[in-house]
Design a protein around this motif. Structure first.
Motif, PDB file in Angstrom:
ATOM      1  N   ILE A 192       0.614  -1.225  -0.045  1.00  0.00           N
ATOM      2  CA  ILE A 192      -0.274   0.133   0.470  1.00  0.00           C
ATOM      3  C   ILE A 192       0.852   1.795  -0.415  1.00  0.00           C
ATOM      4  O   ILE A 192       1.798   1.422   0.893  1.00  0.00           O
ATOM      5  CB  ILE A 192      -0.901  -0.388   1.332  1.00  0.00           C
ATOM      6  CG1 ILE A 192      -2.141  -1.081   1.613  1.00  0.00           C
ATOM      7  CG2 ILE A 192      -1.741   1.542   0.930  1.00  0.00           C
ATOM      8  CD1 ILE A 192      -2.547  -1.173   2.650  1.00  0.00           C
ATOM      9  N   VAL A 193       0.716   2.517  -1.129  1.00  0.00           N
ATOM     10  CA  VAL A 193       1.460   3.253  -1.285  1.00  0.00           C
ATOM     11  C   VAL A 193       1.030   4.037  -0.924  1.00  0.00           C
ATOM     12  O   VAL A 193       0.024   5.328  -2.278  1.00  0.00           O
ATOM     13  CB  VAL A 193       2.551   3.608  -2.507  1.00  0.00           C
ATOM     14  CG1 VAL A 193       3.468   4.289  -2.570  1.00  0.00           C
ATOM     15  CG2 VAL A 193       3.296   1.435  -2.609  1.00  0.00           C
ATOM     16  N   PRO A 194       0.177   5.976  -0.146  1.00  0.00           N
ATOM     17  CA  PRO A 194      -0.200   6.537   0.552  1.00  0.00           C
ATOM     18  C   PRO A 194       0.522   8.142  -0.447  1.00  0.00           C
ATOM     19  O   PRO A 194       1.884   7.848  -0.350  1.00  0.00           O
ATOM     20  CB  PRO A 194      -0.001   7.129   1.847  1.00  0.00           C
ATOM     21  CG  PRO A 194       1.154   6.210   1.966  1.00  0.00           C
ATOM     22  CD  PRO A 194       1.530   4.681   1.525  1.00  0.00           C
ATOM     23  N   CYS A 195      -0.055   8.185  -1.307  1.00  0.00           N
ATOM     24  CA  CYS A 195       0.875   9.446  -2.186  1.00  0.00           C
ATOM     25  C   CYS A 195      -0.178  10.392  -1.986  1.00  0.00           C
ATOM     26  O   CYS A 195      -1.511  10.708  -1.940  1.00  0.00           O
ATOM     27  CB  CYS A 195      -0.276   8.881  -3.558  1.00  0.00           C
ATOM     28  SG  CYS A 195       0.841  10.030  -4.631  1.00  0.00           S
ATOM     29  N   VAL A 214       6.497   3.231  -7.812  1.00  0.00           N
ATOM     30  CA  VAL A 214       6.074   1.976  -8.461  1.00  0.00           C
ATOM     31  C   VAL A 214       6.679   1.308  -8.683  1.00  0.00           C
ATOM     32  O   VAL A 214       6.728   0.585  -8.666  1.00  0.00           O
ATOM     33  CB  VAL A 214       4.562   2.715  -9.048  1.00  0.00           C
ATOM     34  CG1 VAL A 214       4.353   1.846  -9.656  1.00  0.00           C
ATOM     35  CG2 VAL A 214       3.613   3.024  -7.965  1.00  0.00           C
ATOM     36  N   GLU A 215       7.765   1.698  -9.913  1.00  0.00           N
ATOM     37  CA  GLU A 215       8.505   0.908 -11.006  1.00  0.00           C
ATOM     38  C   GLU A 215       9.438  -0.029  -9.979  1.00  0.00           C
ATOM     39  O   GLU A 215       9.508  -1.006 -10.431  1.00  0.00           O
ATOM     40  CB  GLU A 215       8.928   2.122 -11.690  1.00  0.00           C
ATOM     41  CG  GLU A 215       8.121   2.776 -12.631  1.00  0.00           C
ATOM     42  CD  GLU A 215       7.415   1.830 -13.825  1.00  0.00           C
ATOM     43  OE1 GLU A 215       8.191   0.270 -13.886  1.00  0.00           O
ATOM     44  OE2 GLU A 215       6.377   1.784 -13.786  1.00  0.00           O
ATOM     45  N   ASP A 270       2.155  -7.535  -5.293  1.00  0.00           N
ATOM     46  CA  ASP A 270       0.799  -6.530  -5.752  1.00  0.00           C
ATOM     47  C   ASP A 270       1.173  -5.175  -4.837  1.00  0.00           C
ATOM     48  O   ASP A 270       0.916  -4.968  -4.137  1.00  0.00           O
ATOM     49  CB  ASP A 270      -0.450  -7.113  -5.443  1.00  0.00           C
ATOM     50  CG  ASP A 270      -0.976  -8.288  -6.386  1.00  0.00           C
ATOM     51  OD1 ASP A 270      -1.063  -8.918  -7.396  1.00  0.00           O
ATOM     52  OD2 ASP A 270      -2.147  -8.979  -6.524  1.00  0.00           O
ATOM     53  N   TYR A 271       0.050  -4.080  -5.377  1.00  0.00           N
ATOM     54  CA  TYR A 271       0.573  -3.033  -4.952  1.00  0.00           C
ATOM     55  C   TYR A 271      -0.781  -1.964  -4.989  1.00  0.00           C
ATOM     56  O   TYR A 271      -2.088  -2.528  -6.369  1.00  0.00           O
ATOM     57  CB  TYR A 271       1.960  -2.477  -5.291  1.00  0.00           C
ATOM     58  CG  TYR A 271       1.659  -1.887  -6.945  1.00  0.00           C
ATOM     59  CD1 TYR A 271       0.821  -0.651  -7.546  1.00  0.00           C
ATOM     60  CD2 TYR A 271       2.094  -2.336  -8.286  1.00  0.00           C
ATOM     61  CE1 TYR A 271       0.682   0.362  -8.673  1.00  0.00           C
ATOM     62  CE2 TYR A 271       1.651  -2.259  -9.371  1.00  0.00           C
ATOM     63  CZ  TYR A 271       1.230  -0.675  -9.611  1.00  0.00           C
ATOM     64  OH  TYR A 271       0.969  -0.361 -11.047  1.00  0.00           O
ATOM     65  N   ILE A 272      -0.841  -0.928  -4.522  1.00  0.00           N
ATOM     66  CA  ILE A 272      -1.853  -0.534  -4.497  1.00  0.00           C
ATOM     67  C   ILE A 272      -1.379   1.199  -3.946  1.00  0.00           C
ATOM     68  O   ILE A 272      -1.016   1.148  -2.842  1.00  0.00           O
ATOM     69  CB  ILE A 272      -3.499  -0.634  -3.818  1.00  0.00           C
ATOM     70  CG1 ILE A 272      -4.759   0.236  -4.194  1.00  0.00           C
ATOM     71  CG2 ILE A 272      -3.367  -0.559  -2.555  1.00  0.00           C
ATOM     72  CD1 ILE A 272      -5.106  -0.153  -5.985  1.00  0.00           C
ATOM     73  N   VAL A 273      -1.871   2.603  -4.823  1.00  0.00           N
ATOM     74  CA  VAL A 273      -1.193   3.703  -4.500  1.00  0.00           C
ATOM     75  C   VAL A 273      -2.891   4.304  -4.428  1.00  0.00           C
ATOM     76  O   VAL A 273      -3.732   4.155  -4.952  1.00  0.00           O
ATOM     77  CB  VAL A 273      -0.405   4.637  -5.553  1.00  0.00           C
ATOM     78  CG1 VAL A 273      -0.515   5.629  -5.365  1.00  0.00           C
ATOM     79  CG2 VAL A 273       0.739   3.264  -6.576  1.00  0.00           C
TER      80      VAL A 273
END
Length: 243
Positions: free
Chosen positions: A12-15, A26-27, A35-38
């Motif tokens: 999980i990437v808070p932006c 992200v790259e 898996d990821y989610i921004v």
């Protein structure tokens, strides 16, 4: 979401206003196979446009909820999609993707419930230039104070109380989806997890200095941060209905 090499893990990437960093972040995560989610927290720069144009997986919050609200949105997503491990990974470029396996593996193997990537425990690196970014002297002092409050409050010691690189299992995903502080989430949730008698482990990681933008905490805000964080840490109570 497309199947990945490790479908049980969600990064999980808070932006918020990370246009200068988010593509690199992200790259780097994509190279790990996780898996990821921004979670775009209603950025006012062109972060959302970058996420859309690059086809990155993301949630677009309609209003700014702050780091706590953004992360809770990510945990709710992880819970709804059945992930077994969720990892907080900051969008400012300070975290290194190669550290993801270090924090994920102990949780996947059942050794602990939460793993914190720590800058302040022995990483067997003697060359100072290879120790990674250690934050400013003032912030390191503040982190030491928070660590003492943590030990006094819960009897457990965490050296890197403000680390935003953390992996948690399904139980804590459910806990965070239900209850997550809007402000100062890392120190406060460390106390919350400890008060639920969950197993917390720190592992040594290397971090980098922010490449673009600046932290929202500085100057007089640092004193405000410390006072309010300590007060919130002291007020944490166990969430009813949670194991």
């Amino acid at each position: 979401m497309a199947e990945s090499a490790l479908p049980k893990v969600l990064v999980i990437v808070p932006c918020f206003n990370e246009a200068g960093n988010i593509e690199t972040v992200v790259e780097s995560i994509k190279t790990t196979g996780y898996d990821y989610i921004v979670v775009n927290d209603s950025s006012t720069d062109n972060s959302l446009e970058i996420l859309q144009s690059k086809g990155y997986r993301h949630l677009a919050l309609p209003i700014n909820l702050g780091i706590g609200g953004a992360m809770q949105s990510g945990y709710r997503y992880a819970l709804a999609h059945g992930y077994e491990v969720a990892v907080q990974f900051d969008g400012d470029g300070q975290h290194r993707a190669q550290a993801l396996k270090q924090v994920v593996t102990p949780v996947l193997e059942g050794d602990c419930d939460m793993v914190i990537g720590s800058r302040f425990i022995d990483n067997a690196v003697k060359d100072k230039e290879e120790q990674g970014f250690q934050s400013t002297a003032a912030r390191r002092l503040g982190i030491k104070i928070l660590s003492k409050v943590m030990r006094w409050t819960t009897g457990k010691e965490i050296k890197d109380m403000t680390s935003g690189l953390r992996a948690v299992n399904k139980d804590i995903i459910a806990l965070f989806a239900q209850d997550y502080p809007v402000e100062y989430p890392e120190p406060v949730t460390n106390v919350l997890v400890a008060k639920h008698d969950k197993r917390i482990k720190e592992v040594p990681v290397l971090m980098s200095a922010r490449q673009h933008g600046r932290s929202s905490i500085g100057g007089l805000k640092s004193a405000y941060y410390m006072i309010n964080t300590i007060l919130l840490m002291l007020s944490v109570r166990k969430v009813k209905g949670m194991k």
